[in-house]
Design a protein around this motif. Structure first.
Motif, PDB file in Angstrom:
ATOM      1  N   GLN A 181       0.833  -1.211   0.000  1.00  0.00           N
ATOM      2  CA  GLN A 181       0.000   0.000   0.000  1.00  0.00           C
ATOM      3  C   GLN A 181       0.867   1.260   0.000  1.00  0.00           C
ATOM      4  O   GLN A 181       0.541   2.240  -0.660  1.00  0.00           O
ATOM      5  N   VAL A 182       1.972   1.214   0.746  1.00  0.00           N
ATOM      6  CA  VAL A 182       2.880   2.367   0.810  1.00  0.00           C
ATOM      7  C   VAL A 182       3.523   2.590  -0.561  1.00  0.00           C
ATOM      8  O   VAL A 182       3.634   3.727  -1.029  1.00  0.00           O
ATOM      9  N   LYS A 183       3.941   1.494  -1.222  1.00  0.00           N
ATOM     10  CA  LYS A 183       4.537   1.614  -2.558  1.00  0.00           C
ATOM     11  C   LYS A 183       3.543   2.210  -3.548  1.00  0.00           C
ATOM     12  O   LYS A 183       3.897   3.073  -4.350  1.00  0.00           O
ATOM     13  N   LYS A 184       2.301   1.748  -3.484  1.00  0.00           N
ATOM     14  CA  LYS A 184       1.275   2.285  -4.398  1.00  0.00           C
ATOM     15  C   LYS A 184       1.049   3.768  -4.129  1.00  0.00           C
ATOM     16  O   LYS A 184       0.907   4.556  -5.065  1.00  0.00           O
ATOM     17  N   ALA A 185       1.026   4.154  -2.857  1.00  0.00           N
ATOM     18  CA  ALA A 185       0.841   5.565  -2.512  1.00  0.00           C
ATOM     19  C   ALA A 185       2.002   6.405  -3.035  1.00  0.00           C
ATOM     20  O   ALA A 185       1.796   7.519  -3.531  1.00  0.00           O
ATOM     21  N   LEU A 186       3.222   5.862  -2.940  1.00  0.00           N
ATOM     22  CA  LEU A 186       4.379   6.581  -3.473  1.00  0.00           C
ATOM     23  C   LEU A 186       4.263   6.768  -4.978  1.00  0.00           C
ATOM     24  O   LEU A 186       4.543   7.846  -5.503  1.00  0.00           O
ATOM     25  N   GLU A 216       2.220  11.945 -10.344  1.00  0.00           N
ATOM     26  CA  GLU A 216       1.810  13.358 -10.384  1.00  0.00           C
ATOM     27  C   GLU A 216       2.923  14.277 -10.861  1.00  0.00           C
ATOM     28  O   GLU A 216       2.656  15.348 -11.400  1.00  0.00           O
ATOM     29  N   GLN A 243       4.343   1.748 -11.708  1.00  0.00           N
ATOM     30  CA  GLN A 243       5.118   0.953 -10.763  1.00  0.00           C
ATOM     31  C   GLN A 243       5.567  -0.352 -11.398  1.00  0.00           C
ATOM     32  O   GLN A 243       6.724  -0.744 -11.284  1.00  0.00           O
ATOM     33  N   VAL A 300       1.618   6.945  -6.712  1.00  0.00           N
ATOM     34  CA  VAL A 300       0.596   7.958  -7.008  1.00  0.00           C
ATOM     35  C   VAL A 300       1.254   9.329  -7.012  1.00  0.00           C
ATOM     36  O   VAL A 300       1.037  10.137  -7.923  1.00  0.00           O
ATOM     37  N   GLN A 301       2.124   9.576  -6.016  1.00  0.00           N
ATOM     38  CA  GLN A 301       2.855  10.850  -5.977  1.00  0.00           C
ATOM     39  C   GLN A 301       3.826  10.952  -7.155  1.00  0.00           C
ATOM     40  O   GLN A 301       3.954  12.014  -7.768  1.00  0.00           O
TER      41      GLN A 301
END
Length: 124
Positions: free
Chosen positions: A4-9, A15, A32, A11-12
């Motif tokens: 989940q942390v990797k996916k959130a990264l 951007e 990713q 996303v940033q």
């Protein structure tokens, strides 16, 4: 690091993707996966491939590390976060410089013809 942390990264990362200025912004999950597969394939080719593919994989990994640094700088991440990418980029550039020096040395090295030594006869 959790998935989940990797996916959130990513996303940033998506951007601030460098090609966003041209209107392209990748899907974070696809981004990713693409980065992971490219790093894995290029790393394997760098270690196991023939010289031409090693050079191509070195270039690809260098571009990926430059992109990583661009992304981290765009997100205003700390220097500690950037150190792994900086070290990898430095090692890749060092490897590239060494490859160029070896190739240049092989091209410049004069071929020596074996001729009978003039002094050999005086010793006999």
């Amino acid at each position: 690091m959790g998935e989940q942390v990797k996916k959130a990264l990513f996303v940033q990362f998506a951007e601030v993707f460098p090609l966003k200025v041209f209107g392209y912004q990748p899907d974070p999950v696809s981004y990713q996966a693409a980065v992971g597969w490219l790093e894995l394939l290029a790393g394997l080719l760098l270690v196991l491939g023939p010289p031409m593919l090693q050079e191509i994989s070195n270039l690809l990994l260098t571009l990926l590390m430059m992109g990583a640094l661009f992304t981290l700088a765009s997100l205003k991440e700390s220097l500690n976060t950037c150190i792994p990418a900086i070290v990898c980029l430095g090692l890749l550039l060092l490897l590239d410089i060494c490859q160029v020096l070896v190739q240049t040395k092989q091209l410049v090295r004069p071929t020596r013809k074996k001729t009978p030594g003039a002094f050999k006869e005086s010793w006999e």
